[in-house]
Enzyme design. Structure first.
Site, short mmCIF file in Angstrom:
data_model
loop_
_atom_site.label_atom_id
_atom_site.label_comp_id
_atom_site.label_asym_id
_atom_site.label_seq_id
_atom_site.Cartn_x
_atom_site.Cartn_y
_atom_site.Cartn_z
CG HIS A 58 -1.93 1.05 1.31
ND1 HIS A 58 -3.16 0.88 1.90
CD2 HIS A 58 -1.92 2.33 0.86
CE1 HIS A 58 -3.85 2.01 1.82
NE2 HIS A 58 -3.10 2.91 1.19
CG HIS A 60 -0.90 6.83 -1.77
ND1 HIS A 60 -2.13 6.78 -2.38
CD2 HIS A 60 -1.08 6.32 -0.52
CE1 HIS A 60 -3.02 6.28 -1.53
NE2 HIS A 60 -2.41 5.98 -0.40
CG ASN A 92 -4.71 8.20 -4.28
OD1 ASN A 92 -3.71 7.53 -4.51
ND2 ASN A 92 -4.87 8.86 -3.14
CG ASP A 150 -6.06 3.98 -0.08
OD1 ASP A 150 -6.57 3.61 0.97
OD2 ASP A 150 -5.11 4.78 -0.14
CG HIS A 177 -10.00 4.62 2.24
ND1 HIS A 177 -8.87 5.39 2.30
CD2 HIS A 177 -10.96 5.31 2.91
CE1 HIS A 177 -9.13 6.51 2.99
NE2 HIS A 177 -10.40 6.48 3.37
CG HIS A 230 -5.59 2.78 5.86
ND1 HIS A 230 -6.96 2.78 5.96
CD2 HIS A 230 -5.30 3.40 4.68
CE1 HIS A 230 -7.46 3.39 4.90
NE2 HIS A 230 -6.48 3.76 4.10
CG ASP A 303 -1.84 5.01 3.66
OD1 ASP A 303 -1.80 5.28 2.44
OD2 ASP A 303 -2.73 5.46 4.42
CG PHE A 321 -6.00 13.48 5.66
CD1 PHE A 321 -6.14 13.29 7.03
CD2 PHE A 321 -7.02 14.13 4.96
CE1 PHE A 321 -7.29 13.73 7.69
CE2 PHE A 321 -8.17 14.57 5.61
CZ PHE A 321 -8.30 14.37 6.98
O1 DOR Z 1 -3.47 9.81 4.86
C1 DOR Z 1 -3.78 9.35 3.78
N1 DOR Z 1 -3.22 9.81 2.63
N2 DOR Z 1 -4.73 8.40 3.71
C2 DOR Z 1 -5.23 7.96 2.53
O2 DOR Z 1 -6.09 7.10 2.56
C3 DOR Z 1 -4.76 8.56 1.26
C4 DOR Z 1 -3.43 9.14 1.40
C5 DOR Z 1 -3.02 10.03 0.25
O3 DOR Z 1 -3.27 9.66 -0.91
O4 DOR Z 1 -2.40 11.07 0.51
#
Ligand code: DOR
Length: 425
Positions: A58, A60, A92, A150, A177, A230, A303, A321
């Site tokens: 997981h 990004h 995403n 997610d 998610h 998560h 994550d 976030f």
């Molecule tokens: O804190 C997070 N950031 N939680 C998520 O589910 C997505 C992620 C993000 O893409 O920045």
């Protein structure tokens, strides 16, 4: 090219044994005592541990679309620096990873980077907007390893039911998610003492737990598999534990920050500690740790959510976030789970490699003769202080900055190639 790793503590998924390990080309060609073969490189691993390369299910990687936060190249470099030989990247992006063109782009960029292996996860719904299913089967056949929206939850139960019907028919991993956006209601920290003290809008645990229960109930009704991303609350742990007891095919992951930090970290409006789901309280941290120990939670993922500095250097409620997690994950897990006696090293290795491979159906038999030489050499005795300016990731956003951790990744081999070696920092 032959590499001989001498005298390391080989950490298997169920035991530790001191041995030499020979890499020949892409594979492990021998494991044993006093291997005498000549090699192009001999590495003295006395007092070091040799793990099967960590697999992060997981992350990004932000590309395409958000290259100021991360690129596939910088993310894959952060991965090997953190001891990860493979990562699965979330969809995403912009455009969203919901079609074969973006999928191909990610695959090509990963190949070009030539660092950690990158397994793309495609979105469950087109554009992650919850309205139309992506062409899941055809994307799976083109190399997507799993499906997830997610970053955004799948809003309707009917859409999740459709996704799980497909997943059941073709055995496609679906990663959820879990968040009820009505209950989140614009919140930005855990609902509790700190939210009140700092005047920040809280996110109640129910926001996560209602969604965890929904996905599990839908999966149970269909007899489908489902994976919960998560996990952050004691209540989610209880729901998953009960579902597993009833025979529901549910697996789950948690992240280094949920086993080590509480929402006290938001003190002083520290946006580095802003993450979704939010950091919770001590009782949740304890429950999540216990869930890793008893097998309720199957995987440790990061994550990894890198952001540009301007995404975090702003008012708390408008900050992004996420935590940049790849380069601190092993040390956080080791420091807070193994040094504290919650887990032993083979169990940690299974949580970081074997179990994510099993959820994503990736090859990951671990350390054995004939297997691919995806390996991570770690010095467990080395204490180090987290300095985000040294991160290979573009995302310097970490609540661990300045913290002392134990366990430094020394080297990372992917298919027998040394992709990272620590340069003494
Ligand atoms: O804190 C997070 N950031 N939680 C998520 O589910 C997505 C992620 C993000 O893409 O920045």
């Amino acid at each position: 090219m032959k590499t001989l790793i001498k005298n390391g503590n080989i950490v298997y998924f169920d035991k530790i044994e001191r041995a030499d390990l020979l890499i020949d080309g892409e594979v492990i060609s021998a494991i044993g005592q006093n291997i005498k073969e000549t090699a192009d490189e001999i590495i003295d691993a006395t007092d070091k541990c040799v793990f099967a390369g960590f697999v992060d299910m997981h992350v990004h990687l932000r590309e395409p679309g958000f290259e100021s936060k991360e690129t596939i190249e910088t993310g894959a470099r952060a991965a090997v620096r953190g001891g990860f030989t493979a990562v699965a990247c979330m969809p995403n992006t912009n455009p969203v990873l919901d079609n074969k063109f973006v999928l191909r782009y990610v695959q090509d960029k990963a190949k070009e980077a030539g660092l950690a292996k990158v397994y793309p996860i495609c979105s469950i719904t087109k554009g992650e907007n919850g309205e139309l299913l992506s062409d899941m089967l055809s994307l799976y056949r083109s190399g997507a390893v799993a499906f997830s929206d997610d970053g955004k939850p799948v809003r309707t139960s009917q859409m999740m039911r459709l996704a799980l019907e497909y997943s059941k028919a073709y055995d496609l991993p679906v990663l959820c998610h879990c968040e009820d956006m009505d209950l989140t209601n614009g919140g930005c920290v855990n609902e509790g003492y700190n939210a009140t003290v700092y005047g920040l809008k809280g996110i109640n645990r129910a926001s996560e737990e209602v969604a965890v229960a929904r996905e599990i109930i839908i999966a149970a009704n269909l007899g489908a598999k489902v994976h919960i991303c998560h996990v952050s609350t004691a209540g989610s742990v209880e729901i998953i534990r009960a579902a597993k007891k009833l025979g529901v095919k549910v697996t789950a992951e948690t992240c280094p920050h949920y086993i080590s930090l509480t929402d006290d970290c938001v003190a002083g409006f520290n946006t580095m500690a802003k993450v979704n789901p939010p950091l919770r309280e001590a009782k949740d941290v304890e429950a999540v740790r216990a869930a890793l120990a008893d097998g309720t939670i199957d995987c440790l993922a990061t994550d990894h959510a890198p952001h540009a500095h301007w995404d975090k250097e702003c008012q708390f409620d408008t900050a992004a976030f996420g935590i940049s997690g790849l380069e601190t994950a092993f040390a956080v897990n080791y420091t807070y789970l193994v040094k504290t006696g919650v887990l032993n090293l083979p169990k940690l290795s299974a949580l970081m490699t074997k179990n994510p491979c099993s959820v994503l159906k990736l090859p990951g038999k671990g350390i054995a003769v004939g297997e691919k030489a995806d390996l991570t050499v770690v010095d467990l005795n080395k204490a180090w202080t987290v300095n985000p300016s040294k991160f290979a990731s573009k995302g310097k956003n970490t609540p661990f900055a300045g913290k002392e951790l134990f366990g430094a990744v020394e080297m990372t081999f992917v298919d027998g190639d040394k992709k990272y070696a620590r340069d003494g920092e």
